[in-house]
Scaffold this active site. Structure first.
Site, PDB file in Angstrom:
ATOM      1  N   ARG A   1      -8.247  -0.868  -1.967  1.00 54.73           N
ATOM      2  CA  ARG A   1      -7.004  -1.620  -2.169  1.00 54.73           C
ATOM      3  C   ARG A   1      -5.802  -0.818  -1.675  1.00 54.73           C
ATOM      4  O   ARG A   1      -4.846  -1.390  -1.132  1.00 54.73           O
ATOM      5  CB  ARG A   1      -6.827  -2.000  -3.641  1.00 54.73           C
ATOM      6  CG  ARG A   1      -5.634  -2.930  -3.867  1.00 54.73           C
ATOM      7  CD  ARG A   1      -5.567  -3.463  -5.276  1.00 54.73           C
ATOM      8  NE  ARG A   1      -5.406  -2.397  -6.251  1.00 54.73           N
ATOM      9  CZ  ARG A   1      -5.406  -2.590  -7.572  1.00 54.73           C
ATOM     10  NH1 ARG A   1      -5.583  -3.806  -8.050  1.00 54.73           N
ATOM     11  NH2 ARG A   1      -5.239  -1.593  -8.406  1.00 54.73           N
TER      12      ARG A   1
ATOM     13  N   ARG B   1      18.799   7.583   5.064  1.00 58.16           N
ATOM     14  CA  ARG B   1      18.749   6.227   4.537  1.00 58.16           C
ATOM     15  C   ARG B   1      19.099   5.187   5.598  1.00 58.16           C
ATOM     16  O   ARG B   1      20.153   5.229   6.217  1.00 58.16           O
ATOM     17  CB  ARG B   1      19.688   6.083   3.335  1.00 58.16           C
ATOM     18  CG  ARG B   1      19.541   4.744   2.621  1.00 58.16           C
ATOM     19  CD  ARG B   1      20.489   4.635   1.433  1.00 58.16           C
ATOM     20  NE  ARG B   1      20.287   3.384   0.722  1.00 58.16           N
ATOM     21  CZ  ARG B   1      20.809   2.217   1.082  1.00 58.16           C
ATOM     22  NH1 ARG B   1      21.580   2.148   2.158  1.00 58.16           N
ATOM     23  NH2 ARG B   1      20.576   1.119   0.374  1.00 58.16           N
TER      24      ARG B   1
ATOM     25  N   LYS C   1       0.287  -3.685  -3.882  1.00 54.68           N
ATOM     26  CA  LYS C   1       0.566  -2.904  -5.103  1.00 54.68           C
ATOM     27  C   LYS C   1       1.689  -1.907  -4.825  1.00 54.68           C
ATOM     28  O   LYS C   1       1.465  -0.693  -4.655  1.00 54.68           O
ATOM     29  CB  LYS C   1      -0.697  -2.194  -5.591  1.00 54.68           C
ATOM     30  CG  LYS C   1      -0.603  -1.707  -7.037  1.00 54.68           C
ATOM     31  CD  LYS C   1      -1.951  -1.243  -7.522  1.00 54.68           C
ATOM     32  CE  LYS C   1      -1.882  -0.676  -8.937  1.00 54.68           C
ATOM     33  NZ  LYS C   1      -1.596  -1.709  -9.952  1.00 54.68           N
TER      34      LYS C   1
ATOM     35  N   GLU D   1       0.274 -13.875 -13.753  1.00 52.28           N
ATOM     36  CA  GLU D   1      -0.425 -12.719 -14.311  1.00 52.28           C
ATOM     37  C   GLU D   1       0.435 -12.077 -15.376  1.00 52.28           C
ATOM     38  O   GLU D   1       1.586 -12.469 -15.585  1.00 52.28           O
ATOM     39  CB  GLU D   1      -0.749 -11.717 -13.202  1.00 52.28           C
ATOM     40  CG  GLU D   1       0.467 -11.241 -12.428  1.00 52.28           C
ATOM     41  CD  GLU D   1       0.113 -10.456 -11.170  1.00 52.28           C
ATOM     42  OE1 GLU D   1      -1.048 -10.030 -11.025  1.00 52.28           O
ATOM     43  OE2 GLU D   1       1.020 -10.254 -10.332  1.00 52.28           O
TER      44      GLU D   1
END
Length: 284
Positions: free
Chosen positions: A52, A100, A148, A180
């Site tokens: 994953r 950045r 994730k 979920e």
């Protein structure tokens, strides 16, 4: 004693661990993570987490920091150095440090950090005997929940909403249907059938979820992968969640309404027992 943690190729005391203030995980939440459970000093379902992780990195066009074999050795070394018998190994990969900018940097090297969390009592959690109480909240997260990422602010807010309501967790709802939990996959049981939302961009493909559904089918339990509403959940015979840290955890109340008898049901209890038995056998 201080934990030993891993930062970009080095094992260091946690107080000495440092990453750049320009790291994109810190500035942009431009990173992904995995959490692998440790039981009896061994890793649970490491291969699933590694696969994953690779998918998450690919979806974000992010470089891997090392091979799966190297990751496994780092996990094992951290478990050994910190004497973890029962707990977790947290892993995070970010795109790395760069000045950045919203555009991805071209030459940044990925940042890789890992640390352990010692959590005795995971397998024998008292909550597995009493069950959890959950509330429902609107799901207002971004559309790629299947990746994730470290973007966990809203799930954190959901946990706090649940705590303020005197409950243990929140189930998120989109278009009237449960997606979920804040850090877990959600299930209900009706007339012996286990029902859980189908995979898609709306939910994370849980590693524990995959194992639980596989074990359920092997035990001749009927499984249906489809959406369900909060009302259907409240009218179910049982409900539960699954995650790396909770395994299979019964849910006995949703928005103040008891699920079934309001006590832990036989399906969730049996699945938790099967999961722990099988995962311990397969641990590495």
């Amino acid at each position: 004693m201080e934990r030993i943690v891993y930062v970009n190729g080095e094992y260091v005391n946690e107080s000495d661990a440092k990453i750049s203030i320009f790291d994109r995980g810190f500035l942009m939440a431009d990173g992904v993570y995995e959490v692998t459970t440790v039981l009896d000093g061994k890793l649970i379902d490491f291969d699933g987490h590694a696969k994953r992780l690779t998918r998450s990195l690919n979806e974000l066009d992010m470089k891997a920091a090392c091979t799966d074999e190297e990751l496994l050795q780092i996990h094992r070394e951290l478990v050994k150095r910190n004497n973890v018998e029962e707990g977790m190994v947290y892993l995070q990969v970010t795109r790395g440090a760069a000045d950045r900018d919203f555009a991805y940097p071209k030459d940044a090297n990925p940042t890789l950090v890992l640390f352990t969390q010692d959590k005795p009592g995971l397998a024998n959690s008292p909550a597995a005997k009493t069950g959890m109480k959950v509330i429902s909240i609107d799901d207002i997260r971004w559309g790629r929940r299947d990746i994730k990422t470290v973007q966990l602010l809203y799930p954190s807010m959901g946990k706090m909403m649940a705590k303020a309501a005197g409950c243990d967790d929140a189930w998120m709802v989109q278009d009237g249907l449960v997606t979920e939990g804040t850090s877990n996959n959600a299930y209900i049981v009706k007339d012996g059938t286990i029902i859980t939302r189908h995979l898609g961009n709306e939910i994370l493909s849980g590693i524990t979820r995959a194992a639980v559904l596989r074990f359920a089918k092997e035990a001749q339990m009927k499984v249906e992968e489809r959406s369900f509403s909060v009302t259907e959940a409240q009218d179910a015979d049982e409900a539960f969640v699954s995650s790396a840290s909770t395994f299979v955890m019964p849910v006995v109340e949703i928005d103040g309404a008891a699920v079934g008898t309001g006590t832990v049901g036989p399906v969730a209890s049996r699945l938790r027992e099967i999961y722990l038995d099988e995962m311990r056998k397969a641990a590495i």
